[in-house]
Structure formats: C-alpha cells, structure tokens
Design a protein around this motif. Structure first.
Motif, PDB file in Angstrom:
ATOM      1  N   SER A  17       0.826  -1.209   0.000  1.00 41.90           N
ATOM      2  CA  SER A  17       0.000   0.000   0.000  1.00 41.90           C
ATOM      3  C   SER A  17       0.862   1.262   0.000  1.00 41.90           C
ATOM      4  O   SER A  17       0.502   2.267  -0.622  1.00 41.90           O
ATOM      5  CB  SER A  17      -0.983  -0.001   1.166  1.00 41.90           C
ATOM      6  N   MET A  18       2.010   1.200   0.655  1.00 41.15           N
ATOM      7  CA  MET A  18       2.920   2.354   0.626  1.00 41.15           C
ATOM      8  C   MET A  18       3.476   2.557  -0.786  1.00 41.15           C
ATOM      9  O   MET A  18       3.621   3.695  -1.242  1.00 41.15           O
ATOM     10  CB  MET A  18       4.055   2.167   1.639  1.00 41.15           C
ATOM     11  N   THR A  19       3.767   1.464  -1.468  1.00 40.63           N
ATOM     12  CA  THR A  19       4.252   1.558  -2.842  1.00 40.63           C
ATOM     13  C   THR A  19       3.180   2.147  -3.744  1.00 40.63           C
ATOM     14  O   THR A  19       3.456   3.037  -4.559  1.00 40.63           O
ATOM     15  CB  THR A  19       4.686   0.175  -3.360  1.00 40.63           C
ATOM     16  N   ALA A  20       1.946   1.686  -3.602  1.00 42.91           N
ATOM     17  CA  ALA A  20       0.844   2.221  -4.399  1.00 42.91           C
ATOM     18  C   ALA A  20       0.669   3.714  -4.131  1.00 42.91           C
ATOM     19  O   ALA A  20       0.451   4.497  -5.067  1.00 42.91           O
ATOM     20  CB  ALA A  20      -0.447   1.464  -4.105  1.00 42.91           C
ATOM     21  N   ASP A  21       0.781   4.124  -2.882  1.00 40.01           N
ATOM     22  CA  ASP A  21       0.678   5.540  -2.533  1.00 40.01           C
ATOM     23  C   ASP A  21       1.789   6.346  -3.205  1.00 40.01           C
ATOM     24  O   ASP A  21       1.545   7.438  -3.729  1.00 40.01           O
ATOM     25  CB  ASP A  21       0.737   5.699  -1.010  1.00 40.01           C
ATOM     26  N   GLU A  22       2.984   5.807  -3.203  1.00 38.80           N
ATOM     27  CA  GLU A  22       4.121   6.463  -3.861  1.00 38.80           C
ATOM     28  C   GLU A  22       3.863   6.608  -5.362  1.00 38.80           C
ATOM     29  O   GLU A  22       4.075   7.679  -5.940  1.00 38.80           O
ATOM     30  CB  GLU A  22       5.395   5.645  -3.613  1.00 38.80           C
ATOM     31  N   TYR A  23       3.406   5.547  -6.002  1.00 40.34           N
ATOM     32  CA  TYR A  23       3.080   5.605  -7.432  1.00 40.34           C
ATOM     33  C   TYR A  23       1.967   6.612  -7.698  1.00 40.34           C
ATOM     34  O   TYR A  23       2.020   7.363  -8.681  1.00 40.34           O
ATOM     35  CB  TYR A  23       2.630   4.234  -7.952  1.00 40.34           C
ATOM     36  N   PHE A  24       0.950   6.626  -6.834  1.00 39.19           N
ATOM     37  CA  PHE A  24      -0.189   7.524  -7.002  1.00 39.19           C
ATOM     38  C   PHE A  24       0.262   8.982  -6.998  1.00 39.19           C
ATOM     39  O   PHE A  24      -0.085   9.759  -7.899  1.00 39.19           O
ATOM     40  CB  PHE A  24      -1.208   7.263  -5.886  1.00 39.19           C
ATOM     41  N   HIS A  25       1.046   9.357  -5.996  1.00 33.48           N
ATOM     42  CA  HIS A  25       1.500  10.746  -5.908  1.00 33.48           C
ATOM     43  C   HIS A  25       2.476  11.102  -7.025  1.00 33.48           C
ATOM     44  O   HIS A  25       2.439  12.226  -7.547  1.00 33.48           O
ATOM     45  CB  HIS A  25       2.091  11.018  -4.526  1.00 33.48           C
ATOM     46  N   ALA A  26       3.313  10.153  -7.405  1.00 28.33           N
ATOM     47  CA  ALA A  26       4.221  10.398  -8.532  1.00 28.33           C
ATOM     48  C   ALA A  26       3.430  10.587  -9.820  1.00 28.33           C
ATOM     49  O   ALA A  26       3.781  11.436 -10.655  1.00 28.33           O
ATOM     50  CB  ALA A  26       5.205   9.235  -8.680  1.00 28.33           C
ATOM     51  N   ALA A  27       2.354   9.813  -9.983  1.00 26.01           N
ATOM     52  CA  ALA A  27       1.521   9.945 -11.182  1.00 26.01           C
ATOM     53  C   ALA A  27       0.901  11.326 -11.256  1.00 26.01           C
ATOM     54  O   ALA A  27       0.950  11.989 -12.304  1.00 26.01           O
ATOM     55  CB  ALA A  27       0.421   8.872 -11.180  1.00 26.01           C
ATOM     56  N   ILE A  28       0.311  11.773 -10.169  1.00 26.43           N
ATOM     57  CA  ILE A  28      -0.333  13.088 -10.174  1.00 26.43           C
ATOM     58  C   ILE A  28       0.670  14.188 -10.478  1.00 26.43           C
ATOM     59  O   ILE A  28       0.422  15.057 -11.328  1.00 26.43           O
ATOM     60  CB  ILE A  28      -1.041  13.346  -8.828  1.00 26.43           C
ATOM     61  N   LYS A  29       1.826  14.141  -9.822  1.00 28.22           N
ATOM     62  CA  LYS A  29       2.848  15.174 -10.057  1.00 28.22           C
ATOM     63  C   LYS A  29       3.321  15.150 -11.501  1.00 28.22           C
ATOM     64  O   LYS A  29       3.414  16.200 -12.156  1.00 28.22           O
ATOM     65  CB  LYS A  29       4.025  14.986  -9.107  1.00 28.22           C
ATOM     66  N   THR A  30       3.622  13.969 -12.015  1.00 32.90           N
ATOM     67  CA  THR A  30       4.137  13.851 -13.376  1.00 32.90           C
ATOM     68  C   THR A  30       3.100  14.331 -14.398  1.00 32.90           C
ATOM     69  O   THR A  30       3.430  15.078 -15.323  1.00 32.90           O
ATOM     70  CB  THR A  30       4.538  12.394 -13.668  1.00 32.90           C
ATOM     71  N   ILE A  31       1.864  13.912 -14.229  1.00 32.65           N
ATOM     72  CA  ILE A  31       0.803  14.283 -15.174  1.00 32.65           C
ATOM     73  C   ILE A  31       0.530  15.785 -15.105  1.00 32.65           C
ATOM     74  O   ILE A  31       0.445  16.458 -16.143  1.00 32.65           O
ATOM     75  CB  ILE A  31      -0.477  13.460 -14.897  1.00 32.65           C
ATOM     76  N   ASP A  32       0.417  16.311 -13.902  1.00 32.87           N
ATOM     77  CA  ASP A  32       0.156  17.740 -13.767  1.00 32.87           C
ATOM     78  C   ASP A  32       1.339  18.582 -14.251  1.00 32.87           C
ATOM     79  O   ASP A  32       1.138  19.653 -14.828  1.00 32.87           O
ATOM     80  CB  ASP A  32      -0.202  18.094 -12.324  1.00 32.87           C
ATOM     81  N   ASP A  33       2.558  18.111 -14.032  1.00 34.02           N
ATOM     82  CA  ASP A  33       3.725  18.830 -14.544  1.00 34.02           C
ATOM     83  C   ASP A  33       3.710  18.896 -16.065  1.00 34.02           C
ATOM     84  O   ASP A  33       4.124  19.883 -16.664  1.00 34.02           O
ATOM     85  CB  ASP A  33       5.031  18.174 -14.082  1.00 34.02           C
ATOM     86  N   GLU A  34       3.222  17.836 -16.682  1.00 37.23           N
ATOM     87  CA  GLU A  34       3.203  17.749 -18.147  1.00 37.23           C
ATOM     88  C   GLU A  34       2.021  18.507 -18.767  1.00 37.23           C
ATOM     89  O   GLU A  34       2.173  19.176 -19.780  1.00 37.23           O
ATOM     90  CB  GLU A  34       3.161  16.280 -18.569  1.00 37.23           C
ATOM     91  N   PHE A  35       0.840  18.404 -18.143  1.00 41.56           N
ATOM     92  CA  PHE A  35      -0.384  18.915 -18.774  1.00 41.56           C
ATOM     93  C   PHE A  35      -1.049  20.068 -18.023  1.00 41.56           C
ATOM     94  O   PHE A  35      -2.055  20.594 -18.488  1.00 41.56           O
ATOM     95  CB  PHE A  35      -1.400  17.777 -18.939  1.00 41.56           C
ATOM     96  N   GLY A  36      -0.529  20.425 -16.867  1.00 41.17           N
ATOM     97  CA  GLY A  36      -1.102  21.527 -16.104  1.00 41.17           C
ATOM     98  C   GLY A  36      -1.783  21.051 -14.835  1.00 41.17           C
ATOM     99  O   GLY A  36      -2.278  19.928 -14.755  1.00 41.17           O
ATOM    100  N   ASP A  37      -1.804  21.954 -13.843  1.00 41.08           N
ATOM    101  CA  ASP A  37      -2.399  21.623 -12.546  1.00 41.08           C
ATOM    102  C   ASP A  37      -3.854  21.187 -12.694  1.00 41.08           C
ATOM    103  O   ASP A  37      -4.622  21.813 -13.425  1.00 41.08           O
ATOM    104  CB  ASP A  37      -2.331  22.824 -11.603  1.00 41.08           C
ATOM    105  N   GLY A  38      -4.190  20.108 -12.019  1.00 35.32           N
ATOM    106  CA  GLY A  38      -5.550  19.598 -12.009  1.00 35.32           C
ATOM    107  C   GLY A  38      -5.885  18.627 -13.127  1.00 35.32           C
ATOM    108  O   GLY A  38      -6.958  18.029 -13.129  1.00 35.32           O
TER     109      GLY A  38
END
Length: 81
Positions: A17-38
């Motif tokens: 579950s900690m790994t999934a949480d890490e992936y989840f937050h990395a996904a949001i940051k990476t996607i938002d960095d690429e396409f914009g906040d939100g």
C-alpha cells in the motif's frame, strides 16, 4: 549477500500500500507537470495507467535481477563441476 524476502505477509501488505501511494502521488505530479495543474484529477485513467506502468517496470526489474542471479549461480556451479 542474500536477497531473500524475509518479511511476513502483514509487512508485505503494508509495503504494497505504501508503494501504491508512492506511485499515485508520482503519477499526479508527473501528469500535472506535463499537462497543467488539475489535469490528473480530471483524468484518473492516466493515473491508473501510470501506476500500472510503474508497477510493471518495477516487477520486470526485480524479475530480471533474480534471473541474472540464478543464471550466475548455475554458471558458478557448472564451473565447479
């Protein structure tokens, strides 16, 4: 040095579950960095795909390392025989 898994099932479950949480937050940051906040919040399918890709990549790396270790052990035994 041994790479054997020594953790019990409860520990492995918590780590998963900690790994999934890490992936989840990395996904949001990476996607938002690429396409914009939100953007990630509006496109949860991208978060899911990112998390799956990260998990598959990790699994592949761990499996490859284990196979190399097995191959090296077999080769070492063959040279001793």
């Amino acid at each position: 040095m041994s790479n054997r898994v020594t953790a019990d099932n409860d520990t492995l479950l918590r780590q998963a579950s900690m790994t999934a949480d890490e992936y989840f937050h990395a996904a949001i940051k990476t996607i938002d960095d690429e396409f914009g906040d939100g953007f990630a919040k509006k496109h949860p399918e991208l978060i899911a795909g990112f998390m799956q890709a990260a998990a598959h990549d990790f699994h592949s790396g761990v499996t490859a390392r284990a196979l190399h270790e097995i191959a090296d052990a077999v080769e070492s035994r063959n040279h001793m025989a």
